[in-house]
Design an enzyme around this catalytic site. Structure first.
Site, short mmCIF file in Angstrom:
data_model
loop_
_atom_site.label_atom_id
_atom_site.label_comp_id
_atom_site.label_asym_id
_atom_site.label_seq_id
_atom_site.Cartn_x
_atom_site.Cartn_y
_atom_site.Cartn_z
N GLY A 111 -2.37 16.18 12.37
CA GLY A 111 -2.11 15.80 13.62
C GLY A 111 -0.52 15.82 13.60
N ARG A 112 0.04 14.73 14.50
CA ARG A 112 1.40 15.24 14.72
C ARG A 112 2.32 14.78 13.36
NH1 ARG A 112 0.22 12.45 20.10
NH2 ARG A 112 -0.04 10.56 18.76
N ILE A 113 1.77 13.66 12.56
CA ILE A 113 2.72 13.41 11.61
C ILE A 113 2.49 14.32 10.20
CG2 ILE A 113 3.15 11.49 9.71
CD1 ILE A 113 2.32 9.71 11.98
N ARG B 274 -3.24 4.56 6.75
CA ARG B 274 -3.78 3.24 6.45
C ARG B 274 -4.31 3.17 5.23
NH1 ARG B 274 -1.15 2.32 10.22
NH2 ARG B 274 -1.38 1.60 12.42
N GLU C 28 -3.08 -6.31 3.16
CA GLU C 28 -1.54 -6.34 3.47
C GLU C 28 -1.37 -7.64 3.99
OE1 GLU C 28 -0.24 -3.10 6.00
OE2 GLU C 28 -0.75 -1.57 4.49
N HIS D 71 4.43 -1.18 4.14
CA HIS D 71 4.12 -0.59 5.50
C HIS D 71 5.43 -0.41 6.26
CE1 HIS D 71 0.38 -0.09 8.24
NE2 HIS D 71 1.50 0.62 8.55
C1 GLV Z 1 2.41 2.11 11.82
O1 GLV Z 1 1.57 2.00 10.89
C2 GLV Z 1 1.67 2.37 13.08
O2 GLV Z 1 0.48 2.79 13.37
O3 GLV Z 1 2.75 2.58 13.89
#
Ligand code: GLV
Length: 355
Positions: A178-180, A260, A289, A308
């Site tokens: 996807g985008r990331i 995640r 976390e 995170h």
């Molecule tokens: C960070 O983990 C987000 O989902 O923005």
């Protein structure tokens, strides 16, 4: 955007008018947000902010939502049916994060509650951080830093000191393009890497624009020198990276995860690292976390960890907070919030001007 607390004229009798004020809608914000967003929220809403750095306990959220029109949570706040049941006036949840696995979307939609997130603005910042983890673990940056500070550097330059693995010209496997994932792959191109990817959605732009090759998941694990995970957490992606997949990896390969925590089976990852089945890992996210100190992954030298913080640049976090405000204001002005993630809600509660 219009100013709230708008004076309205109320006709009391044929001759007399009095000025009344429409009360500002109430919003509960579960943490101090960057000023740029919080100032907008405070201007338009009757705002209460949880004052502590640590998240509010769930029972506080439940108590606070009883009277509010809007909630602005973070990804660490669980917003589920129990919260919605307590919230008889709640109309919108405007979250600061792109991920929304902490919010029960189905329950929200059923009740006519709008849910928004903060996508896109954090794409490059998050991709940069995946790369920071990748470079740090492959070239042993954190280990090397500790080595120097602990006065272990006693012999000057040595040919076998702190050898890592080359990143340039290696093969990177992107899970979730996807985008990331795309932004991580784009950076890999600059390192002359071979780019593989796996996604359940066709991503022709990965092939067309970046020359990446779509492969099956097993092939990606087998062939990559770096496996980088960029999928959202869902039923289908829980423990997607498990013992079986880690066993397919090369002994010299690294796993990077800043999506995640629960997408990776932490116990299986520890086992694979400890037994030398893979070379190392870069992790910004954990199954639990904050990661407790007894998490065995924290004991391993070949693991680079972070709390995170992949989207944590001043610029991006400010813009995310501003988007939280913009989504809220749009909704109360009767416009579709720009980052609505449960569009079916429009059928349950049609948009209407509330300011
Ligand atoms: C960070 O983990 C987000 O989902 O923005």
């Amino acid at each position: 955007m219009r100013k709230c607390n708008k004076p309205i004229l109320i006709k009391n009798s044929a001759k007399h008018y009095s000025v009344n004020y429409v009360p500002k809608p109430k919003v509960y914000v579960t943490r101090e947000l960057p000023e740029r967003g919080l100032n907008i929220i405070k201007k338009y809403f009757d705002t209460e902010v949880w004052p502590e750095y640590a998240p509010p306990p769930k029972k506080v959220i439940i108590e606070k939502v009883r009277n509010v029109d809007a909630l602005a949570p973070l990804l660490s706040d669980k917003i589920d049916a129990e919260v919605f049941d307590a919230a008889s006036n709640l109309k919108i949840v405007s979250q600061l994060a792109v991920g929304f696995d902490n919010i029960d979307l189905r329950e929200a939609t059923k009740r006519g509650i709008y849910v928004t997130n903060t996508p896109e603005v954090l794409t490059d910042t998050t991709a940069d951080f995946a790369w920071a983890l990748l470079m740090a673990v492959a070239r042993r940056v954190v280990e090397a830093d500790k080595y120097v500070r602990a006065e272990q550097w006693k012999v000057g330059w040595h040919p076998s000191m702190m050898q890592g693995r080359d990143v340039h010209h290696a093969t990177i496997g992107i899970i979730g393009a996807g985008r990331i994932g795309y932004a991580v792959a784009k950076r890999a191109k600059g390192f002359d890497m071979k780019i593989l990817f796996y996604d359940v959605i066709p991503r022709p732009e990965m092939e067309r624009e970046l020359g990446a090759k779509k492969v099956e998941l097993d092939a990606l694990f087998k062939e990559s020198d770096f496996v980088s995970v960029h999928v959202p957490l869902m039923k289908e992606t829980y423990h997607l990276v498990n013992a079986e997949k880690l066993n397919l990896m090369k002994k010299t390969a690294y796993l990077i995860n800043n999506s995640r925590g629960p997408v990776v089976d932490g116990k299986a990852l520890y086992q694979a690292l400890k037994e030398g089945k893979i070379a190392g890992a870069g992790l910004d996210v954990f199954e639990q976390e904050p990661a407790p100190l007894d998490n065995p992954l924290l004991k391993l030298e070949n693991v680079v960890v972070a709390p995170h913080i992949s989207s944590a640049s001043y610029e991006t976090r400010s813009r995310m907070a501003e988007m939280v405000a913009e989504n809220l204001v749009a909704f109360f002005e009767g416009r579709k919030p720009p980052n609505l993630i449960n569009p079916d809600v429009l059928k349950v509660r049609p948009l209407s001007k509330q300011f």
